[in-house]
Design an enzyme around this catalytic site. Structure first.
Site, PDB file in Angstrom:
ATOM      1  N   ASP A 179       0.855  -1.185   0.000  1.00 46.99           N
ATOM      2  CA  ASP A 179       0.000   0.000   0.000  1.00 46.99           C
ATOM      3  C   ASP A 179       0.893   1.237   0.000  1.00 46.99           C
ATOM      4  OD1 ASP A 179      -1.780   2.164   0.871  1.00 46.99           O
ATOM      5  OD2 ASP A 179      -3.161   0.593   1.505  1.00 46.99           O
ATOM      6  N   ILE A 180       0.586   2.214  -0.861  1.00 52.58           N
ATOM      7  CA  ILE A 180       1.421   3.423  -0.917  1.00 52.58           C
ATOM      8  C   ILE A 180       1.089   4.409   0.201  1.00 52.58           C
ATOM      9  CG2 ILE A 180       1.932   3.206  -3.373  1.00 52.58           C
ATOM     10  CD1 ILE A 180      -0.073   5.510  -3.857  1.00 52.58           C
ATOM     11  N   ASN A 234     -13.259  -4.518   3.815  1.00 51.01           N
ATOM     12  CA  ASN A 234     -14.435  -3.660   3.973  1.00 51.01           C
ATOM     13  C   ASN A 234     -15.384  -3.856   2.800  1.00 51.01           C
ATOM     14  OD1 ASN A 234     -13.062  -2.541   6.191  1.00 51.01           O
ATOM     15  ND2 ASN A 234     -12.100  -1.008   4.906  1.00 51.01           N
ATOM     16  N   GLN A 256     -15.075   1.114   2.601  1.00 50.83           N
ATOM     17  CA  GLN A 256     -14.498   0.690   1.326  1.00 50.83           C
ATOM     18  C   GLN A 256     -14.412   1.909   0.420  1.00 50.83           C
ATOM     19  OE1 GLN A 256     -16.693  -2.377  -0.769  1.00 50.83           O
ATOM     20  NE2 GLN A 256     -15.043  -2.701  -2.237  1.00 50.83           N
ATOM     21  N   HIS A 281     -10.851  -6.311  -2.046  1.00 43.09           N
ATOM     22  CA  HIS A 281      -9.447  -6.325  -1.641  1.00 43.09           C
ATOM     23  C   HIS A 281      -9.330  -6.634  -0.157  1.00 43.09           C
ATOM     24  CE1 HIS A 281     -10.741  -2.123  -1.124  1.00 43.09           C
ATOM     25  NE2 HIS A 281      -9.789  -1.981  -0.225  1.00 43.09           N
ATOM     26  N   PHE A 282      -8.214  -7.254   0.165  1.00 43.33           N
ATOM     27  CA  PHE A 282      -7.892  -7.602   1.543  1.00 43.33           C
ATOM     28  C   PHE A 282      -6.637  -6.845   1.941  1.00 43.33           C
ATOM     29  CE2 PHE A 282     -10.406 -11.055  -0.012  1.00 43.33           C
ATOM     30  CZ  PHE A 282     -11.138 -11.507   1.081  1.00 43.33           C
ATOM     31  N   HIS A 283      -6.705  -6.184   3.091  1.00 39.89           N
ATOM     32  CA  HIS A 283      -5.534  -5.519   3.659  1.00 39.89           C
ATOM     33  C   HIS A 283      -4.845  -6.511   4.591  1.00 39.89           C
ATOM     34  CE1 HIS A 283      -6.675  -1.259   2.723  1.00 39.89           C
ATOM     35  NE2 HIS A 283      -7.877  -1.804   2.693  1.00 39.89           N
TER      36      HIS A 283
END
Length: 170
Positions: free
Chosen positions: A66-67, A122, A129, A135-137
């Protein structure tokens, strides 16, 4: 483009400000908007139209740093095919994705190393979201702090590049 000069990539792709990409808002970076497949920044990343700091990729998913991470090593795991959330994704596909989430999380835990991690997913704007692509963090955790803080910060792009190279899985 309404912008006098293009914005830096990290600013264009700030996931906490999806108004730059959605809901008919004026884009702040036309080149990025035009590159996006399905008007979805994650589809464009999966297609390689927008650069990312990849740590894992196969035929089904892409995992990248993640940036705007919550913690060092914060990664996202996305399906390459567009699906907006948990409820519109088949059980078979979800099972395949979650096995990859586990694989990436295990690799991050060993390689960083970190003491633990949170897995976040989310569904819907009201749940936080901001990009309507499943997507999964994976959020690495360090130390014994029981407090969970999800305050993000802008990452150093060179540091992310080096970390992604160190964490890239075969």
């Amino acid at each position: 483009c309404a912008e006098p000069t293009p914005l830096p990539l990290a600013e264009c792709l700030h996931p906490r400000d999806s108004s730059r990409f959605f809901n008919g808002q004026q884009p702040r970076c036309c080149a990025i908007i035009m590159a996006m497949k399905n008007n979805c920044v994650f589809c464009a990343i999966a297609e390689g139209e927008i650069p990312s700091f990849k740590v894992y990729e196969d035929d089904l998913v892409l995992a990248y740093l993640d940036i705007n991470p919550f913690t060092k090593g914060h990664a996202l795991v996305i399906p390459k095919a567009h699906t907006s959330g948990l409820l519109d994704t088949s059980d078979e596909t979800l099972a395949s994705i979650i096995s990859r989430v586990k694989k990436v999380a295990s690799h991050l835990k060993a390689s960083l190393p970190c003491d633990g991690f949170n897995i976040l997913q989310n569904n819907g704007e009201s749940a936080g979201q901001t990009v309507m692509h499943l997507h999964f963090h994976i959020v690495p955790r360090y130390g014994k702090s029981a407090e969970i803080s999800f305050a993000n910060h802008k990452a150093d792009m060179e540091e992310l590049k080096a970390l992604a190279a160190r964490l890239r899985m075969p």
